[in-house]
Design a protein around this motif. Structure first.
Motif, PDB file in Angstrom:
ATOM      1  N   ALA A 153      38.621 -17.099 -60.477  1.00 48.86           N
ATOM      2  CA  ALA A 153      37.173 -16.850 -60.504  1.00 48.86           C
ATOM      3  C   ALA A 153      36.952 -15.356 -60.312  1.00 48.86           C
ATOM      4  O   ALA A 153      37.405 -14.784 -59.316  1.00 48.86           O
ATOM      5  CB  ALA A 153      36.468 -17.639 -59.408  1.00 48.86           C
ATOM      6  N   VAL A 154      36.271 -14.737 -61.275  1.00 50.11           N
ATOM      7  CA  VAL A 154      36.055 -13.292 -61.195  1.00 50.11           C
ATOM      8  C   VAL A 154      34.591 -12.965 -61.452  1.00 50.11           C
ATOM      9  O   VAL A 154      33.851 -13.731 -62.077  1.00 50.11           O
ATOM     10  CB  VAL A 154      36.940 -12.524 -62.194  1.00 50.11           C
ATOM     11  N   ASP A 155      34.207 -11.812 -60.966  1.00 49.81           N
ATOM     12  CA  ASP A 155      32.842 -11.307 -61.065  1.00 49.81           C
ATOM     13  C   ASP A 155      32.895  -9.961 -61.781  1.00 49.81           C
ATOM     14  O   ASP A 155      33.747  -9.111 -61.468  1.00 49.81           O
ATOM     15  CB  ASP A 155      32.284 -11.142 -59.644  1.00 49.81           C
TER      16      ASP A 155
ATOM     17  N   PHE B 105      34.879 -18.523 -64.497  1.00 48.24           N
ATOM     18  CA  PHE B 105      35.863 -19.412 -63.887  1.00 48.24           C
ATOM     19  C   PHE B 105      36.809 -19.894 -64.978  1.00 48.24           C
ATOM     20  O   PHE B 105      36.373 -20.302 -66.060  1.00 48.24           O
ATOM     21  CB  PHE B 105      35.179 -20.613 -63.236  1.00 48.24           C
TER      22      PHE B 105
ATOM     23  N   ALA C   9      39.886 -14.573 -56.474  1.00 48.29           N
ATOM     24  CA  ALA C   9      39.970 -13.303 -57.190  1.00 48.29           C
ATOM     25  C   ALA C   9      41.379 -13.106 -57.739  1.00 48.29           C
ATOM     26  O   ALA C   9      41.569 -12.587 -58.839  1.00 48.29           O
ATOM     27  CB  ALA C   9      39.586 -12.152 -56.270  1.00 48.29           C
TER      28      ALA C   9
ATOM     29  N   PRO D 272      37.342  -6.451 -62.936  1.00 48.33           N
ATOM     30  CA  PRO D 272      36.825  -7.693 -62.345  1.00 48.33           C
ATOM     31  C   PRO D 272      36.974  -7.690 -60.825  1.00 48.33           C
ATOM     32  O   PRO D 272      37.949  -7.163 -60.274  1.00 48.33           O
ATOM     33  CB  PRO D 272      37.697  -8.773 -62.980  1.00 48.33           C
TER      34      PRO D 272
ATOM     35  N   ALA E 114      30.117 -19.510 -55.138  1.00 47.03           N
ATOM     36  CA  ALA E 114      30.916 -18.363 -54.701  1.00 47.03           C
ATOM     37  C   ALA E 114      32.347 -18.833 -54.462  1.00 47.03           C
ATOM     38  O   ALA E 114      32.572 -19.853 -53.805  1.00 47.03           O
ATOM     39  CB  ALA E 114      30.338 -17.771 -53.424  1.00 47.03           C
TER      40      ALA E 114
ATOM     41  N   GLY F 161      29.788 -13.944 -64.075  1.00 43.17           N
ATOM     42  CA  GLY F 161      30.852 -14.668 -63.392  1.00 43.17           C
ATOM     43  C   GLY F 161      31.638 -15.542 -64.341  1.00 43.17           C
ATOM     44  O   GLY F 161      31.064 -16.163 -65.243  1.00 43.17           O
TER      45      GLY F 161
ATOM     46  N   THR G 271      26.575 -18.215 -59.111  1.00 43.61           N
ATOM     47  CA  THR G 271      25.969 -17.815 -60.371  1.00 43.61           C
ATOM     48  C   THR G 271      25.929 -19.029 -61.283  1.00 43.61           C
ATOM     49  O   THR G 271      26.966 -19.536 -61.703  1.00 43.61           O
ATOM     50  CB  THR G 271      26.739 -16.664 -61.041  1.00 43.61           C
TER      51      THR G 271
ATOM     52  N   SER H  86      25.489  -9.507 -61.800  1.00 43.04           N
ATOM     53  CA  SER H  86      26.863  -9.598 -62.294  1.00 43.04           C
ATOM     54  C   SER H  86      27.018 -10.798 -63.214  1.00 43.04           C
ATOM     55  O   SER H  86      26.153 -11.683 -63.277  1.00 43.04           O
ATOM     56  CB  SER H  86      27.851  -9.700 -61.133  1.00 43.04           C
TER      57      SER H  86
ATOM     58  N   LEU I  23      34.369 -13.206 -56.888  1.00 39.57           N
ATOM     59  CA  LEU I  23      33.091 -13.881 -57.110  1.00 39.57           C
ATOM     60  C   LEU I  23      32.526 -14.257 -55.742  1.00 39.57           C
ATOM     61  O   LEU I  23      32.857 -15.297 -55.178  1.00 39.57           O
ATOM     62  CB  LEU I  23      33.310 -15.126 -57.969  1.00 39.57           C
ATOM     63  N   THR I  24      31.678 -13.389 -55.210  1.00 32.98           N
ATOM     64  CA  THR I  24      31.240 -13.526 -53.813  1.00 32.98           C
ATOM     65  C   THR I  24      29.902 -14.225 -53.639  1.00 32.98           C
ATOM     66  O   THR I  24      29.475 -14.467 -52.517  1.00 32.98           O
ATOM     67  CB  THR I  24      31.146 -12.141 -53.151  1.00 32.98           C
TER      68      THR I  24
END
Length: 562
Positions: free
Chosen positions: A273-275, A327, A373, A356, A368, A325, A363, A323, A359-360
């Motif tokens: 999972a990245v933001d 997954f 990460a 990246p 989150a 997001g 979204t 941002s 993902l805090t």
């Protein structure tokens, strides 16, 4: 969500088999619900009157049950009937038909349109209390009741027998509508649509004389009711009757072992999972990012692609959110799973200059997940719970929403990504709960012929959902207008809609949108029925004529009588 232990499921299955061994008979025969097992505790009479509990306007539960997850749509029916069995459904439907009342059917309440809740409805038949999951050895198939929420289905099937269906991530969606519309999720690239594993369906129908009966239809070639099964493999809910049970068995299943009758999910999955912060993006890097996504899926979505074991959900949120997001999940048991995931993440960000991050915060469909990460291996069911149970935007039961869909066969054009950038980065648009959701598609979904099921979209590589959520009714015109402008600008070259052709393949009936039947917004010359069903629509109309000849089951985008 509460799981169901194996002992309970086996007991339920034994009770069902013991009580209904004579009831089904040949495929397509009338089906009666099984009698209670010997020694089973009787339900209190007041809690389950014949035909189900009736909830009228003076009941405190009435406001809750006259709307669904989208607060834009509200009904004012004479009453809501809570259905707990096929017998309940038969009686409730008979009463409504005899009284000449307009009915609608609900399982989970997640419909994106006004199919269940609208001012014309006089009786809502609510199946949310039908929540059983069992194994039926007569059909060598697993039964799922329409009121089951998806996560409960996954929990029961996996804990009981080590199997699953390739359904969606949102935990609270009801099985009833999800399945009838085709159903897809993170396992679909590897295993096809949910409907591709549907063996049989139990439906309460009304004939031309107003007589109500319950029918079972299977996919067996010699089943005289097979057309009714076919219509429920993507033909949408609320069109033909009241579905009171589904049976699942994969087409290639063999033997009698229950664990071999349906697909087994991966024992473990590798998840990421990245933001991607908006402040790292320019118009050029935004365009490159999205076209990387489209190009990768165009290249890697054949039915036999090694990447069919990888699926991704990319929330392209408005700049007001801050941002984007993403997954991604890959079957950790396939050779080189880690490399498949690394190569995918590298391909998506190539040439963008973005870094990246974790993902805090939530979204859209994604909660989150800062711990992902760096990719992690997780048991499949644990990963399913993680991504599916804490998505507050999409499952907020107090919000209002607008949704539009499209199947994509090719990458984004320069005009399309420029349109997205202009609308999503508009400094005057301040709603953070707005996004274009990109879903991986293709793979084994595209291994099935277009006419084999009612779901006709068998040539796409990713799917899109344009959506926004807001709180106040006074804002409806603004947000619906904004969403319409974005969608129409995106598809300006094809009349404001994803006209079936070389680049797009229409819309998804489980993301229904009444605008597709409005010439103000659909200027393509292609009717809404073709956008959703393409060449399968005339056959659906024939099924409609046979099983609902008086059009008792109808809504704003229902299959019309021929």
């Amino acid at each position: 969500m509460t799981g169901v232990d194996r002992r309970t499921l086996i007991a339920r299955g034994a009770a069902a088999v013991g009580g209904a061994a004579v009831a089904v008979g040949l495929p397509g025969a009338a089906f009666a619900d099984p009698a209670p097992a010997a020694g089973a505790a009787a339900a209190p009479a007041a809690a389950a009157p014949r035909g189900g509990v009736t909830i009228r306007p003076d009941d405190p539960r009435y406001p809750l049950l006259t709307t669904g997850n989208n607060q834009r749509f509200v009904a004012r029916p004479d009453y809501v009937r809570m259905i707990r069995s096929a017998a309940d459904a038969e009686q409730a439907l008979s009463e409504a038909v005899q009284a000449g009342k307009r009915v609608s059917v609900r399982s989970g309440g997640h419909c994106f349109a006004d199919f269940t809740c609208n001012p014309e409805i006089e009786v809502i038949l609510d199946l949310s209390e039908m929540t059983g999951v069992d194994y039926d050895p007569r059909f060598r198939a697993f039964t799922v009741d329409p009121g089951c929420r998806l996560l409960n289905v996954y929990e029961a099937l996996y804990k009981g027998w080590g199997v699953t269906i390739p359904g969606g991530i949102c935990y609270s969606v009801g099985a009833g509508g999800h399945i009838a519309g085709g159903g897809y999720g993170l396992l679909s690239r590897a295993h096809g649509l949910v409907a591709d594993h549907l063996y049989a369906v139990q439906v309460v129908v009304v004939d031309e004389r107003g007589k109500v009966r319950t029918v079972v239809a299977t996919r067996e070639a010699n089943d005289p009711n097979r057309d009714l099964w076919w219509a429920h493999t993507g033909g949408g809910g609320g069109n033909f009757g009241i579905v009171t049970k589904y049976w699942f068995r994969s087409p290639d299943a063999t033997g009698t072992d229950p664990g071999q009758q349906l697909i087994a999910p991966p024992s473990e999955v590798l998840v990421s999972a990245v933001d991607i912060p908006w402040d790292q993006l320019t118009q050029a890097s935004f365009a490159r990012l999205l076209q990387n996504f489209g190009a990768w899926h165009e290249k890697n979505s054949a039915p036999d692609s090694p990447y069919r074991h990888l699926s991704s959900l990319f929330n392209v949120s408005s700049k007001a959110h801050g941002s984007l997001g993403m997954f991604t999940q890959v079957d950790a048991t396939v050779p080189g799973a880690g490399q498949l995931l690394d190569d995918y993440l590298t391909a998506i960000t190539a040439g963008t200059g973005v870094t990246p991050q974790a993902l805090t915060r939530p979204t859209g469909e994604l909660p989150a997940m800062p711990q992902l990460a760096a990719p992690q291996r997780l048991p499949w069911l644990q990963a399913t719970r993680l991504v599916g149970t804490n998505n507050p935007v999409i499952t907020n039961p107090t919000s209002r929403g607008g949704h539009k869909s499209a199947y994509m066969r090719r990458n984004f054009t320069d005009q399309q990504v420029a349109t997205l950038y202009r609308h999503l980065s508009d400094p005057g648009f301040t709603n953070p709960d707005t996004m274009l959701v990109l879903f991986s598609f293709g793979g084994q979904v595209n291994a099935v012929a277009q006419d084999a099921t009612a779901n006709a979209q068998r040539g796409s590589v990713f799917k899109m959902c344009f959506q926004t959520f807001w709180a106040d009714e006074s804002q409806d015109d603004f947000y619906l207008g904004w969403l319409r402008d974005l969608y129409e600008d995106f598809f300006v070259s094809t009349g404001g809609v994803p006209r079936p052709g070389a680049d797009t393949q229409g819309c998804y009936i489980n993301y229904p949108d009444r605008d597709m039947d409005d010439p103000r917004y659909n200027r393509s010359g292609v009717p809404w029925s073709t956008l959703y069903y393409q060449d399968n629509y005339p056959r659906l109309q024939q099924v409609k004529r046979r099983w609902d000849p008086s059009d008792h089951f109808r809504h704003s985008l229902s299959v019309k009588l021929p």
